[in-house]
Design an enzyme around this catalytic site. Sequence first.
Site, PDB file in Angstrom:
ATOM      1  N   HIS A 268      -3.374   5.235  -1.404  1.00  0.00           N
ATOM      2  CA  HIS A 268      -4.674   4.761  -0.918  1.00  0.00           C
ATOM      3  C   HIS A 268      -4.873   3.272  -1.272  1.00  0.00           C
ATOM      4  O   HIS A 268      -5.142   2.443  -0.408  1.00  0.00           O
ATOM      5  CB  HIS A 268      -5.788   5.607  -1.545  1.00  0.00           C
ATOM      6  N   GLU A 269      -4.711   2.973  -2.545  1.00  0.00           N
ATOM      7  CA  GLU A 269      -4.959   1.589  -2.979  1.00  0.00           C
ATOM      8  C   GLU A 269      -3.915   0.638  -2.392  1.00  0.00           C
ATOM      9  O   GLU A 269      -4.196  -0.528  -2.132  1.00  0.00           O
ATOM     10  CB  GLU A 269      -4.994   1.490  -4.509  1.00  0.00           C
ATOM     11  N   HIS A 272      -5.277  -0.714   0.756  1.00  0.00           N
ATOM     12  CA  HIS A 272      -6.217  -1.827   0.530  1.00  0.00           C
ATOM     13  C   HIS A 272      -5.442  -3.111   0.218  1.00  0.00           C
ATOM     14  O   HIS A 272      -5.740  -4.180   0.747  1.00  0.00           O
ATOM     15  CB  HIS A 272      -7.129  -1.529  -0.664  1.00  0.00           C
ATOM     16  N   GLU A 298     -11.551   0.358   4.109  1.00  0.00           N
ATOM     17  CA  GLU A 298     -11.290   1.764   3.812  1.00  0.00           C
ATOM     18  C   GLU A 298     -10.461   2.412   4.928  1.00  0.00           C
ATOM     19  O   GLU A 298      -9.701   3.344   4.671  1.00  0.00           O
ATOM     20  CB  GLU A 298     -12.615   2.503   3.608  1.00  0.00           C
TER      21      GLU A 298
HETATM   22 MG    MG Z   1     -10.874   2.773  -1.086  1.00  0.00          MG
END
Ligand code: MG
Length: 501
Positions: A268-269, A272, A298
């Site tokens: 997830h990160e 980003h 996101e």
């Molecule tokens: Mg996030």
Amino acid sequence: MEKVFQNRLVLEILERYKVIWSIEHAMALLGWDSETYMPEDGVEERSVAVSQLDLLKQKFLTDENFMKLVDRANEEKDLNEYEVGLLRVLNRMIRIYRLLPPRLVEELAKVTEEAKVVWRNAKINNNFQAFKPYLEKIFSLSRECAEHLGYREHPYDALLDLYEEGLTSREVGQIFDSIKGELKTILERVQSEGVFSKKHPLEEMEYDMEAMKKVNLWVAERLGYDRRRFRIDVSAHPFTVHMGLRDARITTRYEGKDFKSTLFSVIHEYGHALYGLQHNESFIFTPLADGASLGVHESQSRFWENIVGRSMQFSSAIYPFLRENLNFLKNFSAEDLYVYFNVVRPTLIRVDADEVTYNFHILVRYNLEKVTVNGEVKVEDLPTLWNSMIEEALGVRPKKDSEGILQDIHWSLGSIGYFPTYTIGTILSAQIRRHILKDVPDFYERISKLDFGEVKAWLKNRIHYWGAMYPPKELIKRMLGEEISPAYFIEYLKEKYLSDR
Ligand code: MG
């Protein structure tokens, strides 16, 4: 490097902006440090440092000469689209900081810096009363901010706009209305079919920390982790911070069991981080070196986490390495891994929620924030209300506040109006998938080979490269040729989780 800024006034603005950029750079590092390595007792001094730096930023941004310069640049004809984008972002920053009295900026920065630590302990000790006065203060300061910033229909709209430019609670309400019923139906069907809804034995497996770190690093490397521009550390609440175009830092957490949690935090990160690492290099030291909005940000993390990471192809591709390094996987197949990654079950903790139930967690937070900002509900009534609303949405009720209202860091940071961007991002990630499939038809075969070059290039060209040049709605329209549409997300869930699709 392409020279995108040429106008004389714009160049002068950017020269002066370097000071503001440097303050932000320092604040990012301090923020990262206080979540990772700062000893707890450093908090008081840190809170003063951060609030003073924020004030300094406000001072530079709203300096008469600087604002005059920006005003003069606003009048220039013949600006190119980069310069127009830059001025749009600057005008927005100046507008926000001019509307907020310095006292309010300082108070918010200070109370949130302290609240972060109070919240952390309140959560550990399951003690809402300890956090309550801070939360009351934060909600009341946020309401004050909303009044200063202005809004048309609802004070919450002013706060939403800080995270997702132009988003209103009316729109958020419409999005939830359009997915709520569908999600309930999908959840019921997944539960009755029973494939994804059973508790999976891997959820209870304890892992060796060093082995897990090795796996996380290996997966990050497959995705494109570059040590020269990237770090992975540990924090209670995983996050990403961009120090600049060439320094992205992510964190994960290690809880000792249920390894998908730490693994998917990394993925997830990473999403980003990649967004920030693929901005146009000419945006260095400018406010354009940023995402279009938190929702768009996101969408990138959700894309890597769910669309890529939770796919059958990805599970199979990483399975051999995981099996070799995580002993307990010996008796499980790649398919078991896939099912484990995608268990769908109503639970209490948002960050561990699956794709089907996740947005109910956001819906509850959104509804609570809206009525609390508006003064319809008192902070002291929030824990009980929280529990009832989660129970109504998912059929499970928290037994203690640490698995209810105290679970998220956001409110302690003063981030009210932030949660809806998670739903925006989740919906967008499925929409992006549909568009990528048109342009990269062998998308899933490439995932099988852990070959992400094509998809990274697609994301760069359509989204990452443009940084903050366009407001989110405009970026989405330009890059996808349509507005945000929740239908893709529902379609994706049905295709993935229901047998007859
Ligand atoms: Mg996030």
